[in-house]
Design a protein around this motif. Structure first.
Motif, PDB file in Angstrom:
ATOM      1  N   PHE A  24     -43.111   1.196 -43.066  1.00 49.30           N
ATOM      2  CA  PHE A  24     -42.518  -0.188 -43.864  1.00 49.30           C
ATOM      3  C   PHE A  24     -42.811   0.059 -45.316  1.00 49.30           C
ATOM      4  O   PHE A  24     -43.067  -0.924 -45.924  1.00 49.30           O
ATOM      5  N   GLY A  25     -42.388   1.294 -45.985  1.00 46.60           N
ATOM      6  CA  GLY A  25     -42.647   1.381 -47.578  1.00 46.60           C
ATOM      7  C   GLY A  25     -41.805   2.555 -47.989  1.00 46.60           C
ATOM      8  O   GLY A  25     -41.143   3.057 -46.980  1.00 46.60           O
ATOM      9  N   PRO A  26     -41.836   2.809 -49.226  1.00 49.03           N
ATOM     10  CA  PRO A  26     -40.854   3.801 -49.741  1.00 49.03           C
ATOM     11  C   PRO A  26     -41.548   5.092 -49.644  1.00 49.03           C
ATOM     12  O   PRO A  26     -41.542   5.752 -50.678  1.00 49.03           O
ATOM     13  N   VAL A  27     -41.473   5.684 -48.275  1.00 55.19           N
ATOM     14  CA  VAL A  27     -42.157   6.987 -48.196  1.00 55.19           C
ATOM     15  C   VAL A  27     -41.150   7.615 -47.120  1.00 55.19           C
ATOM     16  O   VAL A  27     -40.685   7.290 -45.978  1.00 55.19           O
ATOM     17  N   LEU A  28     -40.817   8.931 -47.392  1.00 54.02           N
ATOM     18  CA  LEU A  28     -39.891   9.935 -46.284  1.00 54.02           C
ATOM     19  C   LEU A  28     -40.682  11.001 -45.959  1.00 54.02           C
ATOM     20  O   LEU A  28     -41.118  11.870 -47.052  1.00 54.02           O
ATOM     21  N   VAL A  29     -40.786  11.535 -44.866  1.00 54.78           N
ATOM     22  CA  VAL A  29     -41.365  12.458 -44.337  1.00 54.78           C
ATOM     23  C   VAL A  29     -40.328  13.485 -44.149  1.00 54.78           C
ATOM     24  O   VAL A  29     -39.220  13.164 -43.105  1.00 54.78           O
ATOM     25  N   VAL A  30     -40.357  14.660 -44.472  1.00 57.03           N
ATOM     26  CA  VAL A  30     -39.268  15.793 -44.228  1.00 57.03           C
ATOM     27  C   VAL A  30     -39.972  16.830 -43.390  1.00 57.03           C
ATOM     28  O   VAL A  30     -41.004  17.486 -43.763  1.00 57.03           O
ATOM     29  N   LEU A  31     -39.378  17.166 -42.097  1.00 54.82           N
ATOM     30  CA  LEU A  31     -39.941  18.406 -41.362  1.00 54.82           C
ATOM     31  C   LEU A  31     -38.789  19.449 -41.232  1.00 54.82           C
ATOM     32  O   LEU A  31     -37.593  18.742 -40.841  1.00 54.82           O
ATOM     33  N   PRO A  32     -38.908  20.604 -40.923  1.00 55.09           N
ATOM     34  CA  PRO A  32     -37.895  21.603 -40.701  1.00 55.09           C
ATOM     35  C   PRO A  32     -37.718  21.743 -39.019  1.00 55.09           C
ATOM     36  O   PRO A  32     -38.606  21.344 -38.183  1.00 55.09           O
ATOM     37  N   PHE A  33     -36.575  22.222 -38.629  1.00 60.17           N
ATOM     38  CA  PHE A  33     -36.485  22.546 -37.228  1.00 60.17           C
ATOM     39  C   PHE A  33     -35.323  23.742 -37.142  1.00 60.17           C
ATOM     40  O   PHE A  33     -34.715  24.207 -38.265  1.00 60.17           O
ATOM     41  N   ASP A  34     -35.481  24.475 -36.148  1.00 60.22           N
ATOM     42  CA  ASP A  34     -34.848  25.903 -36.012  1.00 60.22           C
ATOM     43  C   ASP A  34     -33.505  25.486 -35.131  1.00 60.22           C
ATOM     44  O   ASP A  34     -32.382  25.896 -35.569  1.00 60.22           O
ATOM     45  N   THR A  35     -33.511  24.912 -33.833  1.00 61.70           N
ATOM     46  CA  THR A  35     -32.379  24.474 -33.026  1.00 61.70           C
ATOM     47  C   THR A  35     -32.108  23.276 -32.928  1.00 61.70           C
ATOM     48  O   THR A  35     -32.754  22.420 -33.158  1.00 61.70           O
ATOM     49  N   ASP A  36     -30.732  23.202 -32.395  1.00 59.54           N
ATOM     50  CA  ASP A  36     -30.191  21.863 -32.081  1.00 59.54           C
ATOM     51  C   ASP A  36     -30.962  21.112 -31.043  1.00 59.54           C
ATOM     52  O   ASP A  36     -31.243  20.065 -31.196  1.00 59.54           O
ATOM     53  N   ASP A  37     -31.417  21.869 -30.023  1.00 58.85           N
ATOM     54  CA  ASP A  37     -32.224  21.242 -29.055  1.00 58.85           C
ATOM     55  C   ASP A  37     -33.699  20.724 -29.486  1.00 58.85           C
ATOM     56  O   ASP A  37     -33.866  19.584 -29.164  1.00 58.85           O
ATOM     57  N   GLU A  38     -34.339  21.453 -30.345  1.00 59.61           N
ATOM     58  CA  GLU A  38     -35.370  21.126 -30.998  1.00 59.61           C
ATOM     59  C   GLU A  38     -35.195  19.891 -32.136  1.00 59.61           C
ATOM     60  O   GLU A  38     -35.943  18.936 -31.726  1.00 59.61           O
ATOM     61  N   ALA A  39     -34.102  19.755 -32.631  1.00 57.61           N
ATOM     62  CA  ALA A  39     -33.857  18.717 -33.473  1.00 57.61           C
ATOM     63  C   ALA A  39     -33.686  17.440 -32.801  1.00 57.61           C
ATOM     64  O   ALA A  39     -34.326  16.509 -32.988  1.00 57.61           O
TER      65      ALA A  39
END
Length: 510
Positions: free
Chosen positions: A399-414
């Motif tokens: 509940f604040g101005p924070v964005l976490v970004v993570l990678p993925f490889d396949t659509d299933d994983e996403a």
């Protein structure tokens, strides 16, 4: 002093005599305890008022009980006409509402004038029209010997609890479907932010909605809130807030077997596939993560980006975050205001500090600004990478101005990662592929899934979640399912004294 802030302070002064609105009149609370409304941009108190206690809740419920039968028996056209006047009056008072909202919440005035207030006026206009369309199933003969039809009737007195992040809009979301359906309501806004809820209720009365139909009690949750939820004369409770408090509300509501509507926390995934427009996705992520300083249960909080676009996306978001202008909410050029309080700022900082300590990388932000903003509850837009999926900063509602970004490889994983939190309120998918988009909208477990956008809401469409994000809908005609009782009426068409099915009791007797 800035003219807009000065005007807002004068609006706050109107409620110095009391922040309870019962049976069409302001009055002080009876709890014996006072509370300060604090401007989060400066840390200065702008209003001190007496909190509501159990006696105030009882008085408000009694006022609602008295007003509801007449309001509920009014024709749909009569309720609609009053609500159209209500919408018009809110539009006339739009500037005052925007300034008061900015003062108590620290929202940039461009957000309150372009989003909060127009959205609330539009909600009111929508429900003014919807009040005339509370229809059941048309009469029909389903057994062959009977005519059946369905009535939609008001549930009676509604007790609603609204949060501090969107005080005006949440008042609208709670009040409007309830009264359009013929109920009366007692609304408890957050004690941090009562101003616009009180202004909203006053406007309802001024528009000709009878006194007692809309009441406001401003008190603490353990006192006024719990008493309202548990009140035996309250037929339904609608609550918006954290999942933890929602569990407590549900526990109390079940004691009197009342109807319950819960709109709880969120941890919205923002899924960017490798065919997406990365510029559009980066801009969407920044807007979706930072709206209302991130204090939005549908905010974009965890972005999953397919690996070919990952580095480009992170760099683009970092550049945009760094360009966001923090400042005075009453400055029309300010992009981001403070958090609601120093307590909330410290809570957000705690999430970031613990993530940093666990090995996550803070790409930009991660601190409170100094200088002229140091006295306010400000926190810089913060971008985080390299956090494990199971970590607190990925799983918990910040509940604040924070964005976490993570990678993925396949659509299933996403899609697996998108669903891998307890929450299910909102999500978005970013792709040019209609099949990918279709799969994402089907498989992501959330009450709303946007495609190539994140955050927009409209009065005609429902808002609400699943899983730990609660159940039931705000806005749209679907919300009437929460605020009406469906009654089946069945008429015998035969005029026969002894029906064929009576043989199950009378047997073979003549």
């Amino acid at each position: 002093m800035d003219h807009s802030r000065e005007t807002a302070l004068k609006i706050a002064e109107r409620f110095g005599g009391g922040a309870q609105y019962i049976a069409g009149a302001l009055r002080p609370g009876c709890s014996g305890r006072s509370h300060d409304v604090v401007d989060p941009a400066t840390g200065e108190a702008v209003l001190r008022y007496e909190l509501a206690g159990a006696q105030d809740v009882d008085a408000a419920v009694a006022a609602a009980e008295e007003a509801q039968p007449q309001w509920g028996s009014a024709t749909p056209g009569e309720r609609s006409d009053a609500m159209h006047r209500f919408a018009a009056l809110l539009a006339e008072r739009a500037q005052e509402l925007a300034l008061a909202e900015s003062l108590q919440c620290g929202k940039p005035v461009k957000l309150t004038t372009e989003f909060d207030v127009p959205g609330s006026v539009d909600n009111t206009a929508f429900f003014a029209g919807a009040a005339r369309h509370l229809q059941g199933v048309a009469a029909g003969e389903y057994s062959g010997d009977h005519t059946s039809y369905v009535r939609r009737e008001p549930v009676g007195v509604v007790g609603s609890i609204a949060p501090w992040n969107y005080p005006l809009q949440m008042a609208a979301w709670k009040v409007l479907p309830a009264i359009a359906a013929g109920n009366a309501i007692v609304l408890k806004p957050a004690e941090l932010t009562p101003l616009t809820s009180l202004m909203f209720a006053q406007a309802a009365t001024d528009a000709g909605i009878p006194p007692g139909v809309v009441n406001v009690v401003t008190g603490a949750g353990p006192d006024a809130g719990e008493h309202l939820v548990g009140h035996p004369s309250v037929a339904m409770t609608s609550f918006t807030g954290s999942t933890a408090v929602g569990r407590r509300v549900a526990e109390i509501a079940t004691r009197t077997v009342k109807r319950l509507h819960l709109e709880l926390g969120g941890k919205a995934p923002f899924v960017v596939f490798d065919d997406a427009d990365v510029e559009a996705a980066a801009h969407g992520a920044v807007a979706g993560a930072l709206i209302n300083t991130g204090q939005d249960c549908t905010a974009a909080t965890r972005a999953y980006v397919q690996r070919p676009l990952y580095e480009t996306f992170v760099a683009a978001v970092a550049d945009l975050f760094a360009a966001v202008r923090l400042g005075d909410p009453f400055d029309p050029h300010t992009d981001l205001g403070p958090l609601i309080s120093q307590v909330q700022r410290d809570r957000v900082a705690g999430f970031v500090d613990r993530a940093r300590g666990d090995g996550a990388r803070v790409v930009t932000g991660g601190e409170a600004p100094g200088g002229g903003l140091a006295t306010g509850a400000y926190y810089r837009p913060t971008l985080i990478t390299d956090a494990p999926q199971h970590s607190e900063i990925v799983q918990g509602e910040i509940f604040g101005p924070v964005l976490v970004v993570l990678p993925f490889d396949t659509d299933d994983e996403a899609l697996r990662l998108a669903n891998d939190t307890p929450y299910g309120l909102a999500a978005s998918a970013w792709t040019r592929d209609v099949f990918r988009a279709g799969r994402a909208t089907r498989e992501i477990k959330a009450g709303c899934v946007w495609v190539n956008d994140h955050i927009p809401i409209i009065s005609e469409m429902p808002h609400g979640g699943c899983k730990a994000s609660g159940f039931g809908k705000d806005m749209s005609a679907y919300s009437f399912d929460e605020y009406t009782q469906v009654k089946h009426v069945m008429y015998d068409n035969t005029a026969v004294a002894r029906k064929d099915w009576h043989r199950t009791i009378f047997g073979d007797r003549g």
